[in-house]
Design a protein around this motif. Structure first.
Motif, PDB file in Angstrom:
ATOM      1  N   HIS A 224       0.838  -1.205   0.000  1.00 42.13           N
ATOM      2  CA  HIS A 224       0.000   0.000   0.000  1.00 42.13           C
ATOM      3  C   HIS A 224       0.871   1.253   0.000  1.00 42.13           C
ATOM      4  CE1 HIS A 224      -3.561   2.408   0.653  1.00 42.13           C
ATOM      5  NE2 HIS A 224      -2.955   3.005   1.677  1.00 42.13           N
ATOM      6  N   SER A 225       1.938   1.176   0.745  1.00 38.58           N
ATOM      7  CA  SER A 225       2.839   2.330   0.815  1.00 38.58           C
ATOM      8  C   SER A 225       3.573   2.530  -0.516  1.00 38.58           C
ATOM      9  CB  SER A 225       3.827   2.166   1.972  1.00 38.58           C
ATOM     10  OG  SER A 225       4.738   1.121   1.689  1.00 38.58           O
ATOM     11  N   SER A 226       3.647   1.480  -1.317  1.00 37.99           N
ATOM     12  CA  SER A 226       4.357   1.614  -2.595  1.00 37.99           C
ATOM     13  C   SER A 226       3.374   1.829  -3.752  1.00 37.99           C
ATOM     14  CB  SER A 226       5.199   0.366  -2.861  1.00 37.99           C
ATOM     15  OG  SER A 226       4.365  -0.768  -3.090  1.00 37.99           O
ATOM     16  N   GLU A 227       2.123   2.000  -3.437  1.00 39.52           N
ATOM     17  CA  GLU A 227       1.097   2.144  -4.482  1.00 39.52           C
ATOM     18  C   GLU A 227       1.344   3.363  -5.364  1.00 39.52           C
ATOM     19  OE1 GLU A 227      -2.997  -0.022  -3.014  1.00 39.52           O
ATOM     20  OE2 GLU A 227      -2.922   2.174  -3.069  1.00 39.52           O
ATOM     21  N   SER A 228       1.714   4.463  -4.727  1.00 42.23           N
ATOM     22  CA  SER A 228       1.932   5.693  -5.501  1.00 42.23           C
ATOM     23  C   SER A 228       3.066   5.489  -6.497  1.00 42.23           C
ATOM     24  CB  SER A 228       2.207   6.868  -4.581  1.00 42.23           C
ATOM     25  OG  SER A 228       3.350   6.607  -3.799  1.00 42.23           O
ATOM     26  N   SER A 229       4.076   4.811  -6.029  1.00 44.93           N
ATOM     27  CA  SER A 229       5.208   4.533  -6.901  1.00 44.93           C
ATOM     28  C   SER A 229       4.789   3.657  -8.056  1.00 44.93           C
ATOM     29  CB  SER A 229       6.303   3.842  -6.077  1.00 44.93           C
ATOM     30  OG  SER A 229       7.466   3.693  -6.840  1.00 44.93           O
ATOM     31  N   GLN A 230       3.938   2.689  -7.750  1.00 44.33           N
ATOM     32  CA  GLN A 230       3.435   1.815  -8.817  1.00 44.33           C
ATOM     33  C   GLN A 230       2.586   2.619  -9.809  1.00 44.33           C
ATOM     34  OE1 GLN A 230       1.587  -1.941  -7.482  1.00 44.33           O
ATOM     35  NE2 GLN A 230       2.707  -1.689  -5.551  1.00 44.33           N
ATOM     36  N   SER A 231       1.753   3.492  -9.228  1.00 45.54           N
ATOM     37  CA  SER A 231       0.874   4.309 -10.100  1.00 45.54           C
ATOM     38  C   SER A 231       1.711   5.183 -11.012  1.00 45.54           C
ATOM     39  CB  SER A 231      -0.047   5.200  -9.268  1.00 45.54           C
ATOM     40  OG  SER A 231      -0.749   4.433  -8.346  1.00 45.54           O
ATOM     41  N   ASP A 232       2.762   5.759 -10.447  1.00 48.01           N
ATOM     42  CA  ASP A 232       3.683   6.579 -11.245  1.00 48.01           C
ATOM     43  C   ASP A 232       4.206   5.778 -12.407  1.00 48.01           C
ATOM     44  OD1 ASP A 232       5.272   8.465  -8.519  1.00 48.01           O
ATOM     45  OD2 ASP A 232       3.372   8.701  -9.630  1.00 48.01           O
ATOM     46  N   PHE A 233       4.607   4.558 -12.068  1.00 48.58           N
ATOM     47  CA  PHE A 233       5.226   3.724 -13.105  1.00 48.58           C
ATOM     48  C   PHE A 233       4.206   3.408 -14.189  1.00 48.58           C
ATOM     49  CE2 PHE A 233       8.262   0.892 -14.856  1.00 48.58           C
ATOM     50  CZ  PHE A 233       7.580  -0.229 -15.311  1.00 48.58           C
ATOM     51  N   ILE A 234       3.019   3.038 -13.761  1.00 52.69           N
ATOM     52  CA  ILE A 234       1.973   2.696 -14.732  1.00 52.69           C
ATOM     53  C   ILE A 234       1.624   3.930 -15.572  1.00 52.69           C
ATOM     54  CG2 ILE A 234      -0.428   1.955 -14.984  1.00 52.69           C
ATOM     55  CD1 ILE A 234       0.183   0.188 -12.420  1.00 52.69           C
ATOM     56  N   GLY A 235       1.599   5.083 -14.883  1.00 60.32           N
ATOM     57  CA  GLY A 235       1.268   6.326 -15.577  1.00 60.32           C
ATOM     58  C   GLY A 235       2.239   6.655 -16.701  1.00 60.32           C
ATOM     59  N   MET A 236       3.475   6.165 -16.523  1.00 60.15           N
ATOM     60  CA  MET A 236       4.491   6.421 -17.540  1.00 60.15           C
ATOM     61  C   MET A 236       4.118   5.756 -18.855  1.00 60.15           C
ATOM     62  SD  MET A 236       7.981   5.955 -15.313  1.00 60.15           S
ATOM     63  CE  MET A 236       9.025   5.831 -16.750  1.00 60.15           C
ATOM     64  N   GLY A 237       3.281   4.748 -18.787  1.00 69.16           N
ATOM     65  CA  GLY A 237       2.892   4.006 -19.974  1.00 69.16           C
ATOM     66  C   GLY A 237       2.265   4.915 -21.030  1.00 69.16           C
ATOM     67  N   ASP A 238       1.388   5.807 -20.562  1.00 64.18           N
ATOM     68  CA  ASP A 238       0.727   6.724 -21.523  1.00 64.18           C
ATOM     69  C   ASP A 238       1.762   7.608 -22.199  1.00 64.18           C
ATOM     70  OD1 ASP A 238      -2.116   7.160 -19.299  1.00 64.18           O
ATOM     71  OD2 ASP A 238      -1.689   5.664 -20.888  1.00 64.18           O
ATOM     72  N   ASP A 239       2.672   8.138 -21.381  1.00 63.21           N
ATOM     73  CA  ASP A 239       3.724   9.015 -21.923  1.00 63.21           C
ATOM     74  C   ASP A 239       4.559   8.281 -22.963  1.00 63.21           C
ATOM     75  OD1 ASP A 239       4.563  10.997 -18.940  1.00 63.21           O
ATOM     76  OD2 ASP A 239       3.050  11.225 -20.545  1.00 63.21           O
ATOM     77  N   ILE A 240       4.886   7.009 -22.580  1.00 59.73           N
ATOM     78  CA  ILE A 240       5.759   6.242 -23.484  1.00 59.73           C
ATOM     79  C   ILE A 240       5.012   5.956 -24.780  1.00 59.73           C
ATOM     80  CG2 ILE A 240       6.885   3.982 -23.793  1.00 59.73           C
ATOM     81  CD1 ILE A 240       7.651   4.181 -20.757  1.00 59.73           C
ATOM     82  N   ALA A 241       3.724   5.593 -24.613  1.00 60.32           N
ATOM     83  CA  ALA A 241       2.926   5.311 -25.822  1.00 60.32           C
ATOM     84  C   ALA A 241       2.785   6.594 -26.661  1.00 60.32           C
ATOM     85  CB  ALA A 241       1.557   4.760 -25.413  1.00 60.32           C
ATOM     86  N   GLY A 242       2.628   7.712 -25.958  1.00 64.18           N
ATOM     87  CA  GLY A 242       2.425   8.973 -26.652  1.00 64.18           C
ATOM     88  C   GLY A 242       3.680   9.512 -27.334  1.00 64.18           C
ATOM     89  N   SER A 243       4.827   9.052 -26.854  1.00 64.78           N
ATOM     90  CA  SER A 243       6.094   9.584 -27.392  1.00 64.78           C
ATOM     91  C   SER A 243       6.244   9.226 -28.859  1.00 64.78           C
ATOM     92  CB  SER A 243       7.268   9.037 -26.592  1.00 64.78           C
ATOM     93  OG  SER A 243       7.348   7.621 -26.732  1.00 64.78           O
ATOM     94  N   LYS A 244       5.759   8.106 -29.269  1.00 66.73           N
ATOM     95  CA  LYS A 244       5.864   7.664 -30.669  1.00 66.73           C
ATOM     96  C   LYS A 244       5.059   8.629 -31.559  1.00 66.73           C
ATOM     97  CE  LYS A 244       5.206   3.441 -33.282  1.00 66.73           C
ATOM     98  NZ  LYS A 244       4.610   2.093 -33.272  1.00 66.73           N
ATOM     99  N   ASP A 245       3.906   9.024 -31.037  1.00 68.97           N
ATOM    100  CA  ASP A 245       3.022   9.898 -31.831  1.00 68.97           C
ATOM    101  C   ASP A 245       3.692  11.230 -32.146  1.00 68.97           C
ATOM    102  OD1 ASP A 245       0.075   8.796 -29.975  1.00 68.97           O
ATOM    103  OD2 ASP A 245       1.120   7.964 -31.751  1.00 68.97           O
ATOM    104  N   ILE A 246       4.454  11.726 -31.197  1.00 64.18           N
ATOM    105  CA  ILE A 246       5.156  13.012 -31.413  1.00 64.18           C
ATOM    106  C   ILE A 246       6.022  12.884 -32.655  1.00 64.18           C
ATOM    107  CG2 ILE A 246       6.899  14.608 -30.496  1.00 64.18           C
ATOM    108  CD1 ILE A 246       5.883  13.792 -27.661  1.00 64.18           C
ATOM    109  N   PHE A 247       6.748  11.801 -32.724  1.00 64.27           N
ATOM    110  CA  PHE A 247       7.682  11.641 -33.848  1.00 64.27           C
ATOM    111  C   PHE A 247       6.939  11.320 -35.133  1.00 64.27           C
ATOM    112  CE2 PHE A 247      11.381  12.272 -31.510  1.00 64.27           C
ATOM    113  CZ  PHE A 247      11.242  11.667 -30.268  1.00 64.27           C
ATOM    114  N   LYS A 248       5.832  10.631 -35.023  1.00 68.61           N
ATOM    115  CA  LYS A 248       5.036  10.311 -36.208  1.00 68.61           C
ATOM    116  C   LYS A 248       4.457  11.596 -36.787  1.00 68.61           C
ATOM    117  CE  LYS A 248       3.681   5.540 -35.874  1.00 68.61           C
ATOM    118  NZ  LYS A 248       2.676   4.567 -35.479  1.00 68.61           N
TER     119      LYS A 248
END
Lengths: 168, 564
Positions: B534-558
């Motif tokens: 539970h104490s590491s949930e925020s860290s996990q959420s951060d990590f999961i949240g990075m997924g959108d950014d990573i997915a979105g990074s391709k679009d910038i270059f496209k």
């Protein structure tokens, strides 16, 4: 009372021939020396009732030899023990040990054996010596004793008169 | 003949013989008392002795043999002892009888006066106060859960920390890669290059711009593939994290299992029958040992020295002399009853039975009688239907004793077996045999208890009422006892149907306890893990949240490519 005492003395002083007196001394010696736990003592006592021996002398000698036995105890024990442990006689002792009768005599007791040997050794010499002494006493010394004052006094006593009357 | 034989003396001698005849009885009484006292080193007394000359028999009445260790008690008392003897042999102190009847035998009866002898060997044995170990049911060594499960020592926590480290490292790594990919400067640079390409005029500039555009496209493509790779890697990392979390969630169970391996069953009994029957067996063996010792002692004490000639001259007491022992062809024991009928009461030795039977070659010196002593007894009691005992004693051989018994339907009421067990009621059938070879003990005993009502007591059973119930419900108990060891230190291997009942019930109880404890341990570890996760949930959420950014990074270059 005097009569009873006199009668007793008469009885005791019966059997006054030298042989009977000598036998009395021998029996007195034997019974005095023999330890009380041996069946031989009973046999000797039975014999004194059956054989004519002077009982008063026997009683006196018996008492005397009880004292002698007490004094001679160590010597009798040594003698008996030596005989019982003699190698050459072991066969005899072992064969006697098989019999209940001989066990009752306590033959394997050093004191009984020593006393028995002493009795056997002394019996005949004592018998003959006493007999000779009594015969000689009666012949040579008795007359002198009759002359003594003390004898006169005793003869004058009422007891002696009763005793003499019973003897007659 | 008249001069030699005193005829009245013969009469007197005969009278003396008659007197001895009448005195023989008291004389024999004295001999028997003295010989018996000397032989047994204790006081032996008789009420009376009667001789029947026609039958050559002797009747002893009121024989009492005092106990050396307890002078006010008789070790044995006999009402009447009738025997046919050789009187001459008896006078030598040997009591040998072809046929004997011994009636009214009793043990440990009180005496009117002390039976202490001067030479009595006072035994140092006192009543053995060794108490049997208290019974304790085996239990689990269950430590306190809070002590057992601590964060510092927890395997799960250590695994969690590794996971947390991995998560943080992975997050940092992807952050760095994304940051490198989405570098603003680089994108601004791409945009600037794009603007420059678009500004190209003239053939040569256009040609150059095409080449620059190609290069730009190449760079952007490179970034796009980088972004795709990043995306793929990220998805992998996500999966890995999920996997690790799933693994982590299994850890409390695994850790609980491991911890419980260290928590075992305490050194409790593996065989409850040992505790139920063991103390009673020890008590009976002790009595048996004491009885056997007394037989051995009496024979040792009374062995005559039948060697020939003593070698040194002993000094005797005055008037006693010394008895020299000679070998006898057939030396006799002091007491020897060849055939005996006997009856008596065993209550004095703790067994509530009357007995009747026969014995052969009862003697104090078997080495001289040359025969083993045997007893065949029938036991009688209101409490038993049928009982038999056979004993053979032969101290000349290695196998000194052989005892066998067979008792049918012996009613037991309120019989304590040990500190925690009492038989309320039962019908006992038992058979067995015990023998001693030198000092070694061997034998076996079978016991079959029917209609049993067994009672337990003590705090031990309050822990496990199921066990108490199972034991008290059982109405048929069998036990098989194997004897071993030595007479001084006997060993019993006891097996009973109670063992399997006990083990089964105990196993169920213990398994249930263990399961409950395990659940408690697992719950605690899980709670701890949940708290950490539970104490590491925020860290996990951060990590999961990075997924959108990573997915979105391709679009910038496209987008950039699209514009090109």
């Amino acid at each position: 009372m005097l009569t009873i005492l006199a009668k007793l003395l008469q009885f005791l002083n019966s059997n006054q021939n030298p042989n009977q007196l000598a036998l009395a001394v021998c029996f007195g010696l034997a019974i005095g020396l023999m330890p009380s736990f041996s069946a031989l003592l009973i046999i000797l006592l039975m014999m004194i009732y059956v054989i004519k021996a002077n009982l008063s002398l026997f009683i006196f000698i018996w008492g005397l030899f009880e004292v002698v036995a007490y004094i001679a105890d160590p010597v009798l024990h040594q003698l008996g023990y030596a005989i019982l442990t003699a190698e050459s006689l072991q066969t005899i002792w072992i064969s006697l040990a098989q019999s209940s009768f001989w066990i009752l005599t306590a033959f394997n007791n050093s004191l009984v054996m020593g006393s028995t040997l002493a009795i056997i050794t002394l019996w005949l010499p004592v018998y003959f010596l006493v007999r000779v002494f009594i015969v000689n006493y009666r012949l040579q010394i008795q007359g002198t004793f009759k002359q003594l004052k003390i004898t006169q006094i005793l003869k004058g006593s009422k007891f002696f008169h009763t005793y003499q009357r019973l003897g007659n | 003949m008249k001069d030699i034989i005193r005829w009245p003396g013969i009469v007197f001698a005969l009278l003396l013989v008659c007197l001895v005849y009448f005195l023989l009885e008291p004389l024999l009484k004295l001999v028997i008392e003295q010989t018996g006292s000397q032989t047994l080193s204790t006081k032996v007394t008789l009420d009376s002795v009667k001789i029947d000359w026609s039958k050559q028999s002797l009747t002893l009445k009121g024989l009492e043999v005092a106990d050396k260790d307890h002078p006010m008690t008789n070790k044995v008392e006999v009402d009447q002892l009738a025997l046919q003897i050789d009187v001459l042999v008896a006078l030598t102190g040997h009591l040998i009888a072809e046929q004997t009847n011994i009636l009214g035998i009793q043990f440990n009866t009180p005496r009117a006066e002390s039976g202490e002898q001067d030479s009595a060997d006072k035994s140092n044995d006192s009543e053995d106060t060794e108490s049997s170990p208290g019974f304790d049911l085996p239990g689990l060594g269950l430590p306190d859960i809070d002590t057992l499960v601590s964060k510092e020592n927890s395997l799960t926590y250590k695994r969690y920390k590794k996971f947390r480290q991995y998560l943080d490292d992975t997050k940092a790594d992807y952050k760095a890669r994304l940051a490198a990919l989405k570098d603003k400067q680089k994108i601004a640079d791409y945009k600037a290059r794009f603007k420059e390409i678009k500004k190209a005029k003239g053939f040569m500039e256009i040609l150059s711009a095409a080449s620059k555009a190609k290069e730009l496209k190449k760079d952007i493509d490179k970034d796009i593939s980088e972004a795709s790779q990043l995306n793929r890697d990220f998805k992998q990392a996500q999966k890995e994290i999920k996997r690790r979390i799933a693994e982590l969630k299994k850890s409390p169970q695994q850790e609980a299992d491991q911890l419980l391996k260290k928590v075992g069953i305490e050194n409790g009994t593996q065989k409850i029958s040992q505790f139920i029957f063991g103390p009673e067996m020890k008590a009976q063996m002790k009595k048996f040992k004491n009885w056997l010792s007394s037989i051995n002692d009496s024979d040792t004490n009374t062995n005559e020295n039948t060697d020939n000639v003593n070698t040194k001259t002993p000094t005797p007491e005055r008037g006693k002399g010394v008895f020299v022992q000679f070998a006898q062809a057939n030396p006799l024991p002091l007491v020897w009853f060849k055939n005996t009928e006997l009856s008596g009461d065993l209550s004095g030795i703790g067994h509530d039975f009357l007995f009747k039977g026969s014995a052969s070659h009862l003697t104090d010196q078997q080495t001289l009688s040359g025969q083993p002593t045997s007893l065949d007894l029938n036991l009688k009691s209101d409490l038993v239907k049928n009982g038999k005992v056979n004993i053979v004693v032969d101290i000349r051989t290695d196998q000194k004793l052989s005892l066998s018994f067979d008792v049918k339907q012996y009613r037991l009421d309120q019989t304590p077996l040990s500190g925690n067990f009492t038989i309320d009621s039962a019908l006992l059938d038992t058979q067995g045999n015990i023998s001693t070879i030198n000092d070694q003990l061997a034998g076996n005993i079978n016991a079959d208890l029917n209609s049993v009502s067994l009672k337990t007591s003590g705090d031990s059973f309050k822990k496990y009422p199921a066990i108490e119930q199972a034991l008290t419900d059982e109405d048929h108990v069998t036990a098989k006892i194997e004897l071993g060891g030595t007479i001084e230190a006997p060993q019993f291997d006891i097996n009973s149907n109670l063992d399997s009942i006990f083990d089964t019930v105990l196993k169920k109880v213990v398994d249930a306890q263990l399961a409950k404890y395990k659940n408690q341990v697992t719950d605690k570890i899980e709670t701890m893990l949940q708290h950490e996760l539970h104490s590491s949930e925020s860290s996990q959420s951060d990590f999961i949240g990075m997924g959108d950014d990573i997915a979105g990074s391709k679009d910038i270059f496209k987008d950039l490519i699209g514009k090109l």
